[in-house]
Design a protein around this motif. Structure first.
Motif, PDB file in Angstrom:
ATOM      1  N   GLU A 447       0.868  -1.228   0.002  1.00  0.00           N
ATOM      2  CA  GLU A 447      -0.159  -0.184  -0.174  1.00  0.00           C
ATOM      3  C   GLU A 447       0.969   1.095   0.180  1.00  0.00           C
ATOM      4  N   ASN A 448       1.850   1.355   0.731  1.00  0.00           N
ATOM      5  CA  ASN A 448       2.884   2.254   0.914  1.00  0.00           C
ATOM      6  C   ASN A 448       3.348   2.780  -0.587  1.00  0.00           C
ATOM      7  N   LEU A 449       3.914   1.726  -1.268  1.00  0.00           N
ATOM      8  CA  LEU A 449       4.606   1.835  -2.688  1.00  0.00           C
ATOM      9  C   LEU A 449       3.494   2.273  -3.528  1.00  0.00           C
ATOM     10  N   VAL A 450       2.392   1.789  -3.627  1.00  0.00           N
ATOM     11  CA  VAL A 450       1.290   2.308  -4.269  1.00  0.00           C
ATOM     12  C   VAL A 450       1.041   3.818  -4.362  1.00  0.00           C
ATOM     13  N   SER A 451       0.916   4.020  -2.967  1.00  0.00           N
ATOM     14  CA  SER A 451       0.739   5.593  -2.522  1.00  0.00           C
ATOM     15  C   SER A 451       2.033   6.479  -2.999  1.00  0.00           C
ATOM     16  N   THR A 452       3.284   5.894  -3.136  1.00  0.00           N
ATOM     17  CA  THR A 452       4.200   6.601  -3.358  1.00  0.00           C
ATOM     18  C   THR A 452       4.435   6.816  -4.923  1.00  0.00           C
ATOM     19  N   PHE A 453       4.030   5.768  -5.512  1.00  0.00           N
ATOM     20  CA  PHE A 453       4.107   5.859  -7.010  1.00  0.00           C
ATOM     21  C   PHE A 453       3.035   6.562  -7.528  1.00  0.00           C
ATOM     22  N   SER A 454       1.836   6.709  -6.938  1.00  0.00           N
ATOM     23  CA  SER A 454       0.657   7.495  -7.664  1.00  0.00           C
ATOM     24  C   SER A 454       0.586   8.792  -7.277  1.00  0.00           C
ATOM     25  N   ASN A 455       1.443   9.296  -6.492  1.00  0.00           N
ATOM     26  CA  ASN A 455       1.539  10.756  -6.079  1.00  0.00           C
ATOM     27  C   ASN A 455       2.946  11.416  -6.265  1.00  0.00           C
ATOM     28  N   SER A 457       5.833  14.053  -7.530  1.00  0.00           N
ATOM     29  CA  SER A 457       5.919  15.393  -7.855  1.00  0.00           C
ATOM     30  C   SER A 457       6.392  15.787  -8.999  1.00  0.00           C
ATOM     31  N   THR A 458       6.463  17.146  -9.384  1.00  0.00           N
ATOM     32  CA  THR A 458       6.725  17.508 -10.869  1.00  0.00           C
ATOM     33  C   THR A 458       8.040  17.108 -10.948  1.00  0.00           C
ATOM     34  N   SER A 459       9.167  17.097 -10.080  1.00  0.00           N
ATOM     35  CA  SER A 459      10.683  16.640 -10.288  1.00  0.00           C
ATOM     36  C   SER A 459      10.611  15.335 -10.554  1.00  0.00           C
ATOM     37  N   ASP A 460       9.695  14.496  -9.929  1.00  0.00           N
ATOM     38  CA  ASP A 460       9.666  13.078 -10.092  1.00  0.00           C
ATOM     39  C   ASP A 460       9.331  12.649 -11.737  1.00  0.00           C
ATOM     40  N   VAL A 461       8.293  13.479 -11.920  1.00  0.00           N
ATOM     41  CA  VAL A 461       7.719  13.254 -13.509  1.00  0.00           C
ATOM     42  C   VAL A 461       8.923  13.446 -14.543  1.00  0.00           C
ATOM     43  N   SER A 462       9.571  14.516 -14.085  1.00  0.00           N
ATOM     44  CA  SER A 462      10.721  14.823 -15.163  1.00  0.00           C
ATOM     45  C   SER A 462      11.701  13.680 -15.165  1.00  0.00           C
ATOM     46  N   GLN A 463      12.078  13.120 -13.954  1.00  0.00           N
ATOM     47  CA  GLN A 463      13.119  12.055 -13.788  1.00  0.00           C
ATOM     48  C   GLN A 463      12.739  10.925 -14.524  1.00  0.00           C
ATOM     49  N   ILE A 464      11.192  10.460 -14.401  1.00  0.00           N
ATOM     50  CA  ILE A 464      10.795   9.238 -15.087  1.00  0.00           C
ATOM     51  C   ILE A 464      11.011   9.340 -16.483  1.00  0.00           C
ATOM     52  N   SER A 465      10.473  10.683 -16.920  1.00  0.00           N
ATOM     53  CA  SER A 465      10.692  10.702 -18.401  1.00  0.00           C
ATOM     54  C   SER A 465      11.915  10.578 -18.983  1.00  0.00           C
ATOM     55  N   GLU A 466      13.159  10.824 -18.126  1.00  0.00           N
ATOM     56  CA  GLU A 466      14.266  10.934 -18.531  1.00  0.00           C
ATOM     57  C   GLU A 466      15.146   9.567 -18.128  1.00  0.00           C
ATOM     58  N   TYR A 467      15.007   8.842 -17.346  1.00  0.00           N
ATOM     59  CA  TYR A 467      15.505   7.638 -16.758  1.00  0.00           C
ATOM     60  C   TYR A 467      14.318   6.653 -16.638  1.00  0.00           C
ATOM     61  N   GLY A 468      13.334   6.848 -16.874  1.00  0.00           N
ATOM     62  CA  GLY A 468      12.432   5.669 -17.083  1.00  0.00           C
ATOM     63  C   GLY A 468      12.303   4.699 -15.804  1.00  0.00           C
ATOM     64  N   SER A 469      12.130   3.505 -15.849  1.00  0.00           N
ATOM     65  CA  SER A 469      11.887   2.675 -14.669  1.00  0.00           C
ATOM     66  C   SER A 469      13.277   2.723 -13.659  1.00  0.00           C
ATOM     67  N   ASP A 470      14.115   3.175 -14.128  1.00  0.00           N
ATOM     68  CA  ASP A 470      15.363   3.228 -13.251  1.00  0.00           C
ATOM     69  C   ASP A 470      15.129   3.962 -12.110  1.00  0.00           C
ATOM     70  N   TYR A 471      14.347   5.197 -12.194  1.00  0.00           N
ATOM     71  CA  TYR A 471      13.922   6.069 -11.566  1.00  0.00           C
ATOM     72  C   TYR A 471      13.379   5.692 -10.293  1.00  0.00           C
ATOM     73  N   LEU A 472      12.089   4.959 -10.574  1.00  0.00           N
ATOM     74  CA  LEU A 472      11.295   4.130  -9.814  1.00  0.00           C
ATOM     75  C   LEU A 472      12.027   3.429  -8.705  1.00  0.00           C
ATOM     76  N   THR A 473      13.144   3.012  -8.874  1.00  0.00           N
ATOM     77  CA  THR A 473      14.029   2.148  -7.966  1.00  0.00           C
ATOM     78  C   THR A 473      14.405   3.051  -6.667  1.00  0.00           C
ATOM     79  N   SER A 474      14.676   4.514  -6.986  1.00  0.00           N
ATOM     80  CA  SER A 474      15.079   5.173  -6.097  1.00  0.00           C
ATOM     81  C   SER A 474      13.852   5.337  -4.915  1.00  0.00           C
ATOM     82  N   LYS A 475      12.883   5.230  -5.130  1.00  0.00           N
ATOM     83  CA  LYS A 475      11.713   5.301  -4.423  1.00  0.00           C
ATOM     84  C   LYS A 475      11.431   4.071  -3.604  1.00  0.00           C
TER      85      LYS A 475
END
Length: 683
Positions: A447-455, A457-475
């Protein structure tokens, strides 16, 4: 009334959900239709049990064949329901988009009845105390039970948990079996998939068809579509057939789809968060995304050591192997506080219901009395072994990530209520203290991971656009680091208590030192494999980002990777400090034991001295008495008693004086009568 083959096929078909209408996307809301009323419905598992029995009956299997295939038998109650015509229709559970009600996945799985089917055998007790022979379980049903020795050198046939017609073994399973000839570690994964849990639990599950089917089809998956990272689409699955159908659509969908602006197509990118593992989930994910089976193999067990006959042994991976594998496994411990032994028993029972093997450790307890910490109390702290595994790949021009997490343990509470969030609190001037996604220690990691990935920030969105799934591992890492920090503080507390007990000379007792040393040995054994887990995590980072020994890389490494590596090294250094402290405490304990032994020897020496003085008193008396009794006439004369005291008393006094000053007399004689000069030289 008996059920014919057509009814059986109809029942099987009822387990499969209806296909979504053509032209709809996987994220669209699906719904199934049924003409029957709720009163006509029966539990899907009951029908599945009947299907298992009917499939073997229709094939005309003999008793020996049915036993060799270990076909699960249906309970009489389920058969009676079918004969009475109650199973007229089946309504499957369908996952819907962003559905709050889809969390019908049971957090509190019903208590397992496996504890009644344990089998025991006698074995020599390896512990110092207690009986010489103890009973251990040959089928480790509950987490923490003694594990039996494996049979890796013997030809064995692991029976199927259910008939293959009910829950078929797919092509991915056969692929694993073929690979296991050259990769022996994968044989354990194949055995696990046959019963969808630890293979050693197989004998206990033989007479539990309902639980076997539930384990085989257990599904709890959240799909997050990051095609538009600013608005990830959620879809939760608790039905294995619905999830398999969804993955089939995902693998066949178009390479790109328009997002808002038709002129700017984007490839679909998804993250799948999977809680617990089952045969159907492994088969669906592995065959759809062509996943290396060692990814699932590394997530199954939590063993820290192995016997020489165990067939579930795991080996370390070389850096050259890590460089070629698009996945990693993280191991850590989750400290949990339990109020009573009843809570501990419930937690063990709950963990035994996991398909993956996760063990609770209660060795080396830290005291936590209510009035004072050194008082006794029923409270206990358990260390639950955990794993997180992540795999990433590409499909149809987009990326896909698969995150495996462990089921929650609802018994007890996180120690010290957990670490909490690792990021900075919301600023007071922001005006919204609750702007960040809610992450609570009382919630499951899923539940905590779903909450984290579903909300994001703007900075997170730009990082995902640049690094893809690799950035999600930082969460993911902050959740692991938080548990390590709690574990680190708990270890420090335990070592401090041991030091205090050893240093408290006023109340120090022999049993206290023995107990403190026993606890210290537990920590001395535990910390090294915690350090090895941290080192493995650092090695996976070095392989992914090509870090050298100094933490530098020639590649274009994102900033979050450097932060993760720095935090990992910080935790590693602190646990290494704790290990050094354990060694120092062990040295101190050894010195204290030596001091206590010397004190004990001195006390014994004083006791012997007192006995010696008594001997110098009574030996002359007994000598005189024996001497005077040699003449019978003298012994019978009553006037001779005064002769005895006249002779014995001065002789005893002289003996005591000689014994008291024997050292000085010896030095005087050795000095040739120069006692004073010898004494002056010594001074």
């Amino acid at each position: 009334m008996p059920v014919d083959a057509s009814d059986e096929k109809e029942a099987k078909g009822g387990l499969n959900p209806p296909k979504p209408p053509s032209g709809s996307t996987p994220e669209a809301e699906w719904s199934g239709h049924s003409n029957s009323s709720d009163s006509d419905l029966i539990d899907i598992q009951d029908v599945s049990e009947s299907t298992v029995l009917l499939s073997s009956q229709e094939k005309g299997l003999s008793t020996g064949q049915a036993a060799s295939k270990k076909t699960v038998r249906m309970e009489e109650s389920s058969l009676r329901k079918l004969e009475e015509g109650k199973a007229t229709s089946i309504r499957p559970s369908i996952a819907t988009t962003n559905s709050k009600t889809s969390t019908a996945f049971s957090r509190s799985t019903k208590a397992s009845t496996l504890s009644q089917t344990k089998s025991y055998y006698s074995a020599t007790n390896p512990n110092k105390g207690g009986p010489a022979v103890i009973e251990v379980t040959s089928n480790p049903i509950a987490v923490g039970d003694a594990f039996p020795t494996g049979d890796i050198y013997e030809e064995k046939l692991v029976p199927l948990a259910v008939d293959v017609d009910t829950v078929p073994l797919g092509p991915y399973f056969r692929h694993i079996q073929d690979l296991s000839r050259q990769y022996p570690r994968l044989e354990h994964l194949a055995d696990n998939m046959k019963i969808s849990t630890v293979p050693t639990k197989g004998p206990a599950l033989e007479n539990e068809p309902k639980e076997v089917l539930e384990r085989l089809e257990r599904t709890h998956v959240m799909s997050l579509d990051f095609t538009d990272p600013s608005r990830p689409l959620q879809q939760e699955f608790t039905d294995c057939h619905t999830f398999a159908q969804y993955l089939e659509i995902v693998s066949n969908e178009a390479t790109t789809i328009p997002i808002e602006v038709p002129e700017e197509p984007k490839a679909r990118s998804r993250l799948f968060i999977v809680e617990d593992l089952s045969r159907t989930v492994i088969e669906s994910l592995g065959s759809t995304f062509n996943i290396d089976p060692t990814f699932f193999r590394g997530h199954l067990d939590d063993h820290t050591w192995f016997n020489v006959r165990d067939n579930w042994v795991e080996f370390a991976q070389l850096p050259s192997q890590l460089d070629k594998r698009p996945y990693f496994n993280l191991r850590y411990m989750e400290p949990r506080f339990f109020e009573s032994q009843e809570d501990v028993d419930r937690a063990k029972e709950e963990c035994s219901n996991f398909n993956v093997l996760r063990r609770l450790d209660f060795e080396g307890q830290v005291k936590c009395g209510i009035g004072a910490w050194w008082h006794s109390s029923p409270n206990q702290v358990g260390l639950l072994r955990r794993k997180i595994s992540f795999w990433n790949g590409e499909i149809n021009g987009g990326w896909v990530g698969i995150l495996l997490v462990d089921p929650p343990c609802t018994s007890g509470v996180p120690l010290w209520k957990g670490y909490g969030r690792l990021d900075e609190p919301t600023s007071f001037k922001s005006g919204n203290s609750l702007s960040k996604p809610e992450i609570l220690p009382t919630k499951s990691l899923f539940e905590n991971l779903v909450s984290t990935f579903s909300n994001l920030s703007t900075s997170d969105v730009s990082q995902i656009s640049e690094y893809g799934s690799d950035y999600l591992t930082s969460k993911i890492y902050p959740f692991v680091f938080g548990e390590y920090l709690v574990m680190q503080q708990y270890t420090f507390t335990g070592l401090f208590q041991i030091e205090w007990e050893l240093d408290s000379e006023r109340t120090r007792k022999a049993e206290d030192i023995s107990r403190a040393l026993d606890s210290l040995h537990k920590w001395q054994r535990r910390i090294p494999f915690v350090l090895s887990w941290i080192s493995d995590g650092i090695a996976s980072l070095n392989s992914r980002y090509k870090f050298d020994a100094n933490g530098k890389s020639t590649a274009n490494i994102p900033s979050y990777a450097h932060s993760i590596l720095r935090d990992y090294k910080y935790i590693h250094d602190h646990f290494l400090t704790l290990q050094i402290r354990i060694d120092k405490i062990m040295s101190m304990a050894t010195a204290i034991i030596a001091i206590e032994e010397s004190k004990k020897a001195m006390q014994e020496s004083r006791s012997i001295s007192r006995v010696t003085y008594l001997a110098f008193i009574f030996v002359p008396l007994s000598f005189v008495a024996s001497f005077l009794s040699m003449n019978s006439d003298l012994a019978l004369d009553p006037q001779v008693y005064w002769v005895f005291f006249v002779i014995a008393a001065p002789l005893a006094a002289v003996s005591v004086v000689v014994a008291r000053y024997w050292g000085e007399i010896s030095r005087f004689c050795a000095g040739g009568g120069r006692f004073e000069k010898l004494k002056e030289k010594e001074n």
